[in-house]
Design an enzyme around this catalytic site. Structure first.
Site, short mmCIF file in Angstrom:
data_model
loop_
_atom_site.label_atom_id
_atom_site.label_comp_id
_atom_site.label_asym_id
_atom_site.label_seq_id
_atom_site.Cartn_x
_atom_site.Cartn_y
_atom_site.Cartn_z
N PHE A 19 4.39 -0.19 12.07
CA PHE A 19 3.22 0.37 11.37
C PHE A 19 2.61 -0.63 10.38
CE2 PHE A 19 5.86 4.18 12.18
CZ PHE A 19 4.95 4.98 12.83
N TYR A 49 -10.98 -5.29 11.73
CA TYR A 49 -9.80 -4.42 11.81
C TYR A 49 -9.54 -4.03 13.27
CZ TYR A 49 -7.04 -0.18 11.91
OH TYR A 49 -6.10 0.77 12.25
N ASN A 54 0.83 -1.22 0.00
CA ASN A 54 0.00 0.00 0.00
C ASN A 54 0.86 1.26 0.00
OD1 ASN A 54 -2.60 1.15 -0.07
ND2 ASN A 54 -2.51 1.60 2.12
N ALA A 107 -8.07 4.29 17.98
CA ALA A 107 -9.22 4.62 18.83
C ALA A 107 -10.39 3.68 18.57
CB ALA A 107 -9.64 6.07 18.57
N PHE A 130 -6.21 8.70 17.07
CA PHE A 130 -7.57 9.12 16.73
C PHE A 130 -7.62 9.30 15.20
CE2 PHE A 130 -10.23 9.10 20.50
CZ PHE A 130 -9.31 8.49 21.33
N LEU A 146 -12.69 11.27 5.35
CA LEU A 146 -13.17 12.62 5.03
C LEU A 146 -12.09 13.51 4.39
CD1 LEU A 146 -15.34 14.82 5.20
CD2 LEU A 146 -14.55 15.29 7.54
P1 NAD Z 1 -0.50 2.70 5.19
O1 NAD Z 1 -1.26 1.64 4.49
O2 NAD Z 1 -0.24 3.97 4.49
O3 NAD Z 1 0.90 2.12 5.69
C1 NAD Z 1 1.08 0.77 6.06
C2 NAD Z 1 2.34 0.27 5.36
O4 NAD Z 1 2.56 -1.10 5.72
C3 NAD Z 1 2.23 0.31 3.84
O5 NAD Z 1 3.40 0.93 3.31
C4 NAD Z 1 2.16 -1.16 3.43
O6 NAD Z 1 2.77 -1.37 2.18
C5 NAD Z 1 2.89 -1.83 4.57
N1 NAD Z 1 2.49 -3.22 4.86
C6 NAD Z 1 1.24 -3.71 5.02
N2 NAD Z 1 1.28 -5.03 5.31
C7 NAD Z 1 2.59 -5.36 5.35
C8 NAD Z 1 3.28 -6.57 5.60
N3 NAD Z 1 2.61 -7.72 5.87
N4 NAD Z 1 4.64 -6.57 5.57
C9 NAD Z 1 5.32 -5.43 5.29
N5 NAD Z 1 4.72 -4.26 5.03
C10 NAD Z 1 3.37 -4.23 5.06
O7 NAD Z 1 -1.26 2.96 6.58
P2 NAD Z 1 -1.05 4.12 7.64
O8 NAD Z 1 -2.22 5.00 7.57
O9 NAD Z 1 0.30 4.67 7.53
O10 NAD Z 1 -1.18 3.28 8.98
C11 NAD Z 1 -0.05 2.77 9.66
C12 NAD Z 1 -0.50 1.97 10.88
O11 NAD Z 1 -1.28 2.81 11.72
C13 NAD Z 1 -1.39 0.78 10.51
O12 NAD Z 1 -1.02 -0.31 11.35
C14 NAD Z 1 -2.78 1.26 10.83
O13 NAD Z 1 -3.63 0.22 11.20
C15 NAD Z 1 -2.53 2.19 12.01
N6 NAD Z 1 -3.55 3.24 12.14
C16 NAD Z 1 -3.81 4.06 11.08
C17 NAD Z 1 -4.80 5.03 11.19
C18 NAD Z 1 -5.11 5.95 10.04
O14 NAD Z 1 -6.12 6.62 10.08
N7 NAD Z 1 -4.28 6.04 9.02
C19 NAD Z 1 -5.52 5.16 12.39
C20 NAD Z 1 -5.23 4.31 13.45
C21 NAD Z 1 -4.23 3.34 13.31
C1 UD1 Z 2 -12.40 5.77 10.05
C2 UD1 Z 2 -12.35 4.34 10.50
C3 UD1 Z 2 -11.41 4.22 11.68
C4 UD1 Z 2 -10.04 4.77 11.35
C5 UD1 Z 2 -10.19 6.20 10.88
C6 UD1 Z 2 -8.86 6.72 10.40
C7 UD1 Z 2 -14.55 3.49 9.92
C8 UD1 Z 2 -15.87 3.03 10.45
N1 UD1 Z 2 -13.69 3.94 10.86
O1 UD1 Z 2 -12.90 6.53 11.11
O2 UD1 Z 2 -11.26 2.88 12.06
O3 UD1 Z 2 -9.20 4.72 12.49
O4 UD1 Z 2 -11.09 6.24 9.78
O5 UD1 Z 2 -8.85 8.10 10.29
O6 UD1 Z 2 -14.26 3.42 8.73
N2 UD1 Z 2 -17.55 11.51 6.32
C9 UD1 Z 2 -18.47 12.08 5.45
N3 UD1 Z 2 -18.27 11.90 4.10
C10 UD1 Z 2 -17.24 11.19 3.60
C11 UD1 Z 2 -16.30 10.62 4.50
C12 UD1 Z 2 -16.51 10.78 5.86
O7 UD1 Z 2 -19.42 12.72 5.87
O8 UD1 Z 2 -17.12 11.03 2.36
C13 UD1 Z 2 -17.75 11.72 7.77
C14 UD1 Z 2 -17.97 10.43 8.56
O9 UD1 Z 2 -19.32 10.07 8.58
C15 UD1 Z 2 -17.41 10.84 9.92
C16 UD1 Z 2 -16.29 11.83 9.59
O10 UD1 Z 2 -16.56 12.30 8.27
O11 UD1 Z 2 -18.39 11.51 10.66
C17 UD1 Z 2 -14.90 11.20 9.60
O12 UD1 Z 2 -14.92 10.04 8.78
P1 UD1 Z 2 -13.57 9.24 8.43
O13 UD1 Z 2 -12.54 10.19 7.95
O14 UD1 Z 2 -13.95 8.10 7.54
O15 UD1 Z 2 -13.06 8.70 9.84
P2 UD1 Z 2 -13.80 7.79 10.94
O16 UD1 Z 2 -15.15 7.39 10.49
O17 UD1 Z 2 -13.69 8.46 12.25
#
Ligand code: NAD
Ligand code: UD1
Length: 341
Positions: A79, A147, A34, A124, A176, A198
């Site tokens: 990560f 997840y 990814n 969160a 968060f 969003l």
């Molecule tokens: P991302 O997908 O951008 O980054 C994840 C990376 O891990 C990617 O580069 C992907 O290629 C690599 N990867 C996936 N599976 C792998 C494997 N089996 N071996 C080696 N590499 C692998 O995601 P992100 O947004 O940077 O998220 C990073 C971490 O934070 C994740 O564990 C995710 O669950 C957690 N997290 C993300 C969010 C968010 O909103 N982005 C929120 C809460 C927690």
């Molecule tokens: C989602 C994930 C959460 C993850 C987080 C990462 C779900 C149910 N939860 O959370 O596990 O950690 O992203 O940031 O997928 N919204 C709109 N229109 C859109 C997109 C979103 O109105 O096109 C609203 C949603 O209803 C929500 C807010 O924007 O109220 C934020 O949404 P989003 O960015 O998807 O985050 P989460 O739902 O909090």
């Protein structure tokens, strides 16, 4: 040297910038499922040195053993994993395999290499609610989808490990809503296909790639009826990892429990507030329409980030305007380059 799994991904790449600019040497392990290799060139421009990179999977013990044999790793920031809630409902085994099995394989390789400092990306989404007050680390846990459950299982595995072997130093960081991008516009988040979240969706509407935003629900019990979230700038999040790592490496009293911390600003914003902030930051009018609630959505949740401040001395510095402005700069750069990260 710090091993950063998933280091070419969204949060991982920003954390590499924070780590390397603080003087750490970094080796990235990523299977690029990814993310793109081009991120390494961007990191080389943003950091004093280019990070080492190994293309490989965290579930592969031989890859892990060779990484620990090759580099003098003192700590791991983990990560790598899959993160799309909806996808996890359709493909639960892929999520348990990547997120749970991947973490177990990594921890076993760390045991073999006698490396015992570990920072874990949690979320969160592990909280069960109620969500009418700021969430604290001691609040009730429970996940309604694979997840979130996969992350909760890893948190529990880490608690068992720490209790069995108190010389481990472990942090579980519950993010968060991470948004934004590095201020350079060189790295950011590039969702594949139509974004679910969003902020990236708004960026695509503002740039004309999509016609309008669907606001999922305007009848929630929130001040303007739209969903409220605790958005956190990804560079603040990156700096929190630096602080957590520094804390684990320097703390003198060992613990029988992982250090578990919320990472958020403590401030919730509604969808409409984010839309208005993005219009200001981008100078673009953003078309939107109200649509029914999205299945599985919660009206509101936000962090109590007090413990992270108390333990790490960390608190988020960047506000909503900066989150939107940096997202917009990244959107413009990545559209121009045609080379998303
Ligand atoms: P991302 O997908 O951008 O980054 C994840 C990376 O891990 C990617 O580069 C992907 O290629 C690599 N990867 C996936 N599976 C792998 C494997 N089996 N071996 C080696 N590499 C692998 O995601 P992100 O947004 O940077 O998220 C990073 C971490 O934070 C994740 O564990 C995710 O669950 C957690 N997290 C993300 C969010 C968010 O909103 N982005 C929120 C809460 C927690
Ligand atoms: C989602 C994930 C959460 C993850 C987080 C990462 C779900 C149910 N939860 O959370 O596990 O950690 O992203 O940031 O997928 N919204 C709109 N229109 C859109 C997109 C979103 O109105 O096109 C609203 C949603 O209803 C929500 C807010 O924007 O109220 C934020 O949404 P989003 O960015 O998807 O985050 P989460 O739902 O909090």
């Amino acid at each position: 040297m710090i091993l950063v799994t998933g280091g070419t991904g969204y949060i991982g790449s920003h954390t590499c910038v924070a780590l390397m600019n603080a003087g750490y040497h970094v080796a990235i392990l990523d299977n690029l499922c990814n993310s793109r290799i081009e991120v390494l060139n961007r990191l080389a421009r943003l950091c004093p040195v280019r990070p080492d990179f190994v293309e490989g999977d965290v579930r592969d013990p031989s890859v892990l053993d060779s990484v620990f044999a090759r580099y003098p790793i003192s700590a791991v920031v983990h990560f790598a994993g899959l993160k799309a809630v909806g996808d996890s409902v359709k493909n639960p085994l892929a999520y348990y395999d990547n997120n749970v099995n991947g973490s177990v394989q990594l921890l076993r390789a760390m045991q073999r290499a006698n490396v015992k400092t570990f920072v874990f990306s949690s979320t969160a989404t592990v909280y069960a609610g109620p969500f009418d007050e700021a969430l604290r680390e001691s609040d009730r846990l429970g996940a309604s989808q694979p997840y979130g459950h996969s992350k909760l299982v890893v948190e529990e595995i880490l608690a068992d490990l720490q209790s069995a072997e108190p010389d481990w130093r472990i942090a579980c960081l519950r993010y968060f809503n991470p948004v934004g991008a590095h201020e350079s516009g060189l790295i950011g988040e590039s969702p594949l296909g139509a974004p679910n979240n969003l902020m990236p969706y708004l960026a695509q509407v503002a740039s004309g790639m999509r016609e309008f935003l669907n606001v999922w629900g305007n009848d929630y019990a929130t001040p303007d009826g739209t969903g409220v979230r605790d958005y956190l700038h990804v560079m603040d999040l990156a700096e929190a990892h630096l602080a957590a790592l520094h804390h684990l490496q320097t703390v003198t009293s060992l613990s029988t429990k992982p250090l578990t911390l919320n990472l958020g600003t403590g401030q919730g914003y509604s969808v409409l507030e984010v839309v208005h902030a993005f219009e200001q930051a981008s100078g673009q009018k953003i078309g939107r329409q109200f649509a029914p609630r999205r299945a599985g959505d919660i009206a509101q949740y936000w962090a109590d980030p007090g413990l992270a401040k108390q333990v790490l001395g960390w608190q988020a510095k960047r506000g909503l305007q900066e989150m939107c402005a940096d997202t917009w700069r990244w959107q413009l750069h990545s559209a121009k380059d045609g080379e998303p990260s």
